[in-house]
Write a protein that holds these residues in place. Structure first.
Motif, PDB file in Angstrom:
ATOM      1  N   LEU A 292     -17.161 -25.298 -27.604  1.00  0.00           N
ATOM      2  CA  LEU A 292     -18.598 -25.555 -27.755  1.00  0.00           C
ATOM      3  C   LEU A 292     -18.911 -27.040 -27.637  1.00  0.00           C
ATOM      4  O   LEU A 292     -19.923 -27.425 -27.042  1.00  0.00           O
ATOM      5  N   GLY A 293     -18.067 -27.879 -28.220  1.00  0.00           N
ATOM      6  CA  GLY A 293     -18.296 -29.317 -28.156  1.00  0.00           C
ATOM      7  C   GLY A 293     -18.242 -29.854 -26.741  1.00  0.00           C
ATOM      8  O   GLY A 293     -18.962 -30.787 -26.381  1.00  0.00           O
ATOM      9  N   ALA A 294     -17.399 -29.248 -25.921  1.00  0.00           N
ATOM     10  CA  ALA A 294     -17.262 -29.711 -24.544  1.00  0.00           C
ATOM     11  C   ALA A 294     -18.365 -29.180 -23.636  1.00  0.00           C
ATOM     12  O   ALA A 294     -18.936 -29.925 -22.834  1.00  0.00           O
ATOM     13  N   PHE A 295     -18.688 -27.891 -23.768  1.00  0.00           N
ATOM     14  CA  PHE A 295     -19.477 -27.257 -22.714  1.00  0.00           C
ATOM     15  C   PHE A 295     -20.853 -26.738 -23.120  1.00  0.00           C
ATOM     16  O   PHE A 295     -21.541 -26.115 -22.314  1.00  0.00           O
ATOM     17  N   TRP A 296     -21.307 -26.988 -24.348  1.00  0.00           N
ATOM     18  CA  TRP A 296     -22.622 -26.478 -24.765  1.00  0.00           C
ATOM     19  C   TRP A 296     -23.751 -26.987 -23.886  1.00  0.00           C
ATOM     20  O   TRP A 296     -24.708 -26.262 -23.604  1.00  0.00           O
ATOM     21  N   GLN A 297     -23.654 -28.223 -23.421  1.00  0.00           N
ATOM     22  CA  GLN A 297     -24.753 -28.777 -22.636  1.00  0.00           C
ATOM     23  C   GLN A 297     -24.933 -28.068 -21.300  1.00  0.00           C
ATOM     24  O   GLN A 297     -25.969 -28.203 -20.651  1.00  0.00           O
ATOM     25  N   LEU A 298     -23.938 -27.291 -20.872  1.00  0.00           N
ATOM     26  CA  LEU A 298     -24.115 -26.475 -19.675  1.00  0.00           C
ATOM     27  C   LEU A 298     -25.150 -25.383 -19.928  1.00  0.00           C
ATOM     28  O   LEU A 298     -25.886 -24.986 -19.019  1.00  0.00           O
ATOM     29  N   VAL A 299     -25.215 -24.897 -21.169  1.00  0.00           N
ATOM     30  CA  VAL A 299     -26.235 -23.914 -21.549  1.00  0.00           C
ATOM     31  C   VAL A 299     -27.617 -24.575 -21.496  1.00  0.00           C
ATOM     32  O   VAL A 299     -28.597 -23.963 -21.068  1.00  0.00           O
ATOM     33  N   ILE A 374     -28.186 -38.777 -14.607  1.00  0.00           N
ATOM     34  CA  ILE A 374     -26.876 -39.434 -14.609  1.00  0.00           C
ATOM     35  C   ILE A 374     -25.726 -38.428 -14.548  1.00  0.00           C
ATOM     36  O   ILE A 374     -24.874 -38.505 -13.660  1.00  0.00           O
ATOM     37  N   ALA A 375     -25.669 -37.506 -15.492  1.00  0.00           N
ATOM     38  CA  ALA A 375     -24.502 -36.631 -15.632  1.00  0.00           C
ATOM     39  C   ALA A 375     -24.248 -35.782 -14.388  1.00  0.00           C
ATOM     40  O   ALA A 375     -23.129 -35.750 -13.865  1.00  0.00           O
ATOM     41  N   ILE A 376     -25.269 -35.085 -13.916  1.00  0.00           N
ATOM     42  CA  ILE A 376     -25.088 -34.240 -12.740  1.00  0.00           C
ATOM     43  C   ILE A 376     -24.973 -35.049 -11.449  1.00  0.00           C
ATOM     44  O   ILE A 376     -24.045 -34.817 -10.655  1.00  0.00           O
ATOM     45  N   PRO A 377     -25.846 -36.029 -11.202  1.00  0.00           N
ATOM     46  CA  PRO A 377     -25.734 -36.781  -9.942  1.00  0.00           C
ATOM     47  C   PRO A 377     -24.409 -37.537  -9.791  1.00  0.00           C
ATOM     48  O   PRO A 377     -23.848 -37.600  -8.707  1.00  0.00           O
ATOM     49  N   TYR A 378     -23.896 -38.120 -10.894  1.00  0.00           N
ATOM     50  CA  TYR A 378     -22.698 -38.961 -10.791  1.00  0.00           C
ATOM     51  C   TYR A 378     -21.420 -38.268 -11.251  1.00  0.00           C
ATOM     52  O   TYR A 378     -20.329 -38.777 -11.049  1.00  0.00           O
ATOM     53  N   LYS A 379     -21.541 -37.129 -11.900  1.00  0.00           N
ATOM     54  CA  LYS A 379     -20.437 -36.235 -12.275  1.00  0.00           C
ATOM     55  C   LYS A 379     -19.463 -36.821 -13.293  1.00  0.00           C
ATOM     56  O   LYS A 379     -19.137 -36.174 -14.301  1.00  0.00           O
ATOM     57  N   LYS A 380     -18.908 -38.005 -13.056  1.00  0.00           N
ATOM     58  CA  LYS A 380     -17.904 -38.558 -13.969  1.00  0.00           C
ATOM     59  C   LYS A 380     -18.427 -38.725 -15.399  1.00  0.00           C
ATOM     60  O   LYS A 380     -17.694 -38.447 -16.351  1.00  0.00           O
ATOM     61  N   PRO A 381     -19.677 -39.170 -15.597  1.00  0.00           N
ATOM     62  CA  PRO A 381     -20.190 -39.232 -16.976  1.00  0.00           C
ATOM     63  C   PRO A 381     -20.219 -37.863 -17.652  1.00  0.00           C
ATOM     64  O   PRO A 381     -19.988 -37.768 -18.854  1.00  0.00           O
ATOM     65  N   PHE A 382     -20.483 -36.811 -16.870  1.00  0.00           N
ATOM     66  CA  PHE A 382     -20.510 -35.466 -17.444  1.00  0.00           C
ATOM     67  C   PHE A 382     -19.100 -35.055 -17.880  1.00  0.00           C
ATOM     68  O   PHE A 382     -18.906 -34.479 -18.950  1.00  0.00           O
ATOM     69  N   VAL A 383     -18.117 -35.357 -17.046  1.00  0.00           N
ATOM     70  CA  VAL A 383     -16.726 -35.052 -17.399  1.00  0.00           C
ATOM     71  C   VAL A 383     -16.326 -35.825 -18.651  1.00  0.00           C
ATOM     72  O   VAL A 383     -15.657 -35.293 -19.543  1.00  0.00           O
ATOM     73  N   ALA A 384     -16.743 -37.072 -18.733  1.00  0.00           N
ATOM     74  CA  ALA A 384     -16.439 -37.889 -19.911  1.00  0.00           C
ATOM     75  C   ALA A 384     -17.070 -37.286 -21.163  1.00  0.00           C
ATOM     76  O   ALA A 384     -16.452 -37.261 -22.232  1.00  0.00           O
ATOM     77  N   ALA A 385     -18.302 -36.769 -21.015  1.00  0.00           N
ATOM     78  CA  ALA A 385     -18.977 -36.135 -22.149  1.00  0.00           C
ATOM     79  C   ALA A 385     -18.271 -34.842 -22.552  1.00  0.00           C
ATOM     80  O   ALA A 385     -18.212 -34.504 -23.740  1.00  0.00           O
ATOM     81  N   PHE A 386     -17.750 -34.116 -21.573  1.00  0.00           N
ATOM     82  CA  PHE A 386     -16.963 -32.916 -21.888  1.00  0.00           C
ATOM     83  C   PHE A 386     -15.776 -33.282 -22.775  1.00  0.00           C
ATOM     84  O   PHE A 386     -15.484 -32.611 -23.764  1.00  0.00           O
ATOM     85  N   ILE A 387     -15.081 -34.353 -22.386  1.00  0.00           N
ATOM     86  CA  ILE A 387     -13.880 -34.763 -23.125  1.00  0.00           C
ATOM     87  C   ILE A 387     -14.251 -35.256 -24.523  1.00  0.00           C
ATOM     88  O   ILE A 387     -13.674 -34.824 -25.529  1.00  0.00           O
ATOM     89  N   GLY A 388     -15.210 -36.174 -24.583  1.00  0.00           N
ATOM     90  CA  GLY A 388     -15.629 -36.720 -25.878  1.00  0.00           C
ATOM     91  C   GLY A 388     -16.191 -35.650 -26.789  1.00  0.00           C
ATOM     92  O   GLY A 388     -15.876 -35.598 -27.987  1.00  0.00           O
ATOM     93  N   GLY A 389     -17.018 -34.770 -26.232  1.00  0.00           N
ATOM     94  CA  GLY A 389     -17.607 -33.702 -27.028  1.00  0.00           C
ATOM     95  C   GLY A 389     -16.574 -32.697 -27.491  1.00  0.00           C
ATOM     96  O   GLY A 389     -16.636 -32.198 -28.628  1.00  0.00           O
ATOM     97  N   GLY A 390     -15.605 -32.386 -26.625  1.00  0.00           N
ATOM     98  CA  GLY A 390     -14.561 -31.445 -26.986  1.00  0.00           C
ATOM     99  C   GLY A 390     -13.699 -31.954 -28.132  1.00  0.00           C
ATOM    100  O   GLY A 390     -13.399 -31.214 -29.081  1.00  0.00           O
TER     101      GLY A 390
END
Length: 464
Positions: A292-299, A374-390
């Motif tokens: 949930l911490g990693a992927f909730w923002q996809l919802v 930022i997250a979707i257009p540049y992708k890497k920030p989103f991946v970083a948020a997945f890791i940090g959130g997870g």
């Protein structure tokens, strides 16, 4: 930002006024119900200055604006010549059928969103009062405490009345009838009978009493039935007595039926939902926290998070606290950190400003400007948020953190982690997990982002 121009362009690219059935808005999105989604020119809408992105979900065509969505909404209603309810009235404006999920989603979001702002406000105040008593700054006997607590706790106690009105507006029925049904559920004499364990019957039929204060689902189901009944008797009641006749029939049937059938059934369902949520969490708290911490923002991207809100509120009203929303909160800090990390890395002033400004907005609890700019257009920030959130979600679950109220996100959620009985591990976990989510995402984004990031198929737009 010229919201008049934005509104005209959005409506035009949606196929014009004739293609719009209705429009509402949430905290960041304009939510349109269109007659034909195929007439919407999505690519052109994304290029409009002030638009962060689009999504089609829950039977709605959603245009993401950000924190200034209310200003855009006002101009859109002007363009559509809408007065009062945000619905375009014409001969072809029939009720959209759609799938079961689409109808359920629109129903829940329509009921919950109008009360979200006040719910967040009183939740924060309630948490602050818990902190003040924990640090012995105020006592529960203090007049200041009692007056503030009266509205902070009163909102949740009388939630059946408040949600009843909102539900009636959604079902297009009499809101005063709905409020009366809610008032019956929390009427002091009924509450006393329940607290004393006294047996109660209606026409010699035993009543299974329960506590309806703070409840969500019983009143929604009761008002749904009342709205159904009201529509079927309106034309059958003589005009001379319709003013009081229709409410008399609806209330006389609905209120006893709610105490006898609807209330107990919905209370049982509420208990199952709360127990089921807790069982999933208990099966493996850490794994649940990481996922949930990693992927909730996809919802959130699909705009479906409002459908989960009644369950999260129900967890608090049924269990007294909610471990799931405690996990979801770290995802906001993770995105905020990713945005600021992106901004700090950029040499371009506009991109740096974009990262920092949306990051600060994220710390206030609003993530969609970060997601779509930022997250979707540049992708890497989103991946970083997945890791940090997870990682932070796993920490939150491992420490057994819970939220004791429902309200704001990120910085504004801090008071909600304070146990009314006194500050405990939940607040400590909030601080640790929030710091981890924010800085892990920030550092990873800073290290992996280029100083001159380029977009392949989109351009940066000013937010707001």
């Amino acid at each position: 930002m010229d919201f008049t121009s934005l509104a005209k362009e959005v409506v035009s690219e949606l196929g014009g006024k004739s293609n719009v059935k209705s429009v509402t808005h949430c905290m960041t999105r304009l939510r349109f119900v269109l007659k034909d989604n195929k007439l919407a020119n999505t690519e052109n809408i994304k290029k409009i200055q002030g638009v962060l992105g689009t999504a089609i979900s829950g039977g709605q065509y959603q245009v993401i604006i950000g924190p200034n969505v209310s200003k855009a909404y006002g101009k859109v209603t002007d363009v559509l010549d809408i007065q009062g309810e945000a619905e375009v009235q014409d001969a072809d404006n029939r009720e959209e059928k759609g799938g079961v999920f689409n109808r359920f989603f629109k129903l829940i979001s329509g009921i919950i969103f109008p009360v979200m702002g006040v719910m967040a406000a009183v939740g924060i105040v309630k948490g602050i009062l818990a902190a003040l008593t924990s640090f012995h700054i105020l006592t529960t006997e203090n007049g200041t405490y009692q007056i503030l607590y009266a509205f902070a706790d009163g909102f949740f106690y009388f939630l059946p009345i408040i949600l009843g009105i909102s539900a009636a507006n959604t079902f297009k029925s009499n809101p005063y009838v709905a409020a009366t049904i809610g008032a019956a559920l929390v009427y002091p004499n009924i509450v006393s009978v329940y607290n004393e364990g006294t047996n109660l019957s209606f026409l010699k039929i035993p009543v299974v009493l329960t506590s309806y204060g703070n409840s969500v689902f019983p009143i929604i189901a009761a008002v749904a039935f009342a709205a159904w009944l009201e529509k079927r008797i309106q034309e059958k009641v003589p005009a001379s007595v319709k003013l009081f006749g229709a409410p008399l029939i609806v209330l006389t049937i609905t209120v006893p039926l709610t105490f006898l059938v609807i209330g107990p059934i919905m209370t049982y369902i509420s208990s199952i939902l709360a127990s089921g949520t807790q069982a999933i969490y208990a099966f493996s708290p850490i794994i649940t926290g990481i996922i949930l911490g990693a992927f909730w923002q996809l919802v959130v991207i699909f705009g479906l998070h409002y459908a989960f809100i009644p369950i999260l509120i129900n967890n608090i009203s049924t269990l007294g606290a909610d471990p799931i929303n405690a996990i979801l909160n770290v995802t906001v800090f993770a995105l905020a950190g990713a945005a600021i990390g992106f901004g700090l890395r950029q040499k371009d002033k506009q991109k740096r400003s974009l990262g920092v400004s949306t990051g600060v907005t994220g710390l206030m609890g609003i993530t969609e400007p970060i997601i779509y700019s930022i997250a979707i257009p540049y992708k890497k920030p989103f991946v970083a948020a997945f890791i940090g959130g997870g990682i932070a979600g796993g920490i939150t679950a491992a420490m057994g953190a819970k939220m004791f109220g429902f309200g704001g996100n990120a910085l504004f959620s801090a008071p909600l982690f304070i146990n009314p009985k006194g500050i405990d591990v939940s607040f400590t976990a909030y601080i640790i997990a929030s710091v981890v989510a924010f800085f892990v995402s920030l550092v990873i984004t800073f290290l992996t982002s280029k100083q001159k990031e380029n977009l392949s198929n989109s351009t940066i737009k000013k937010v707001g």
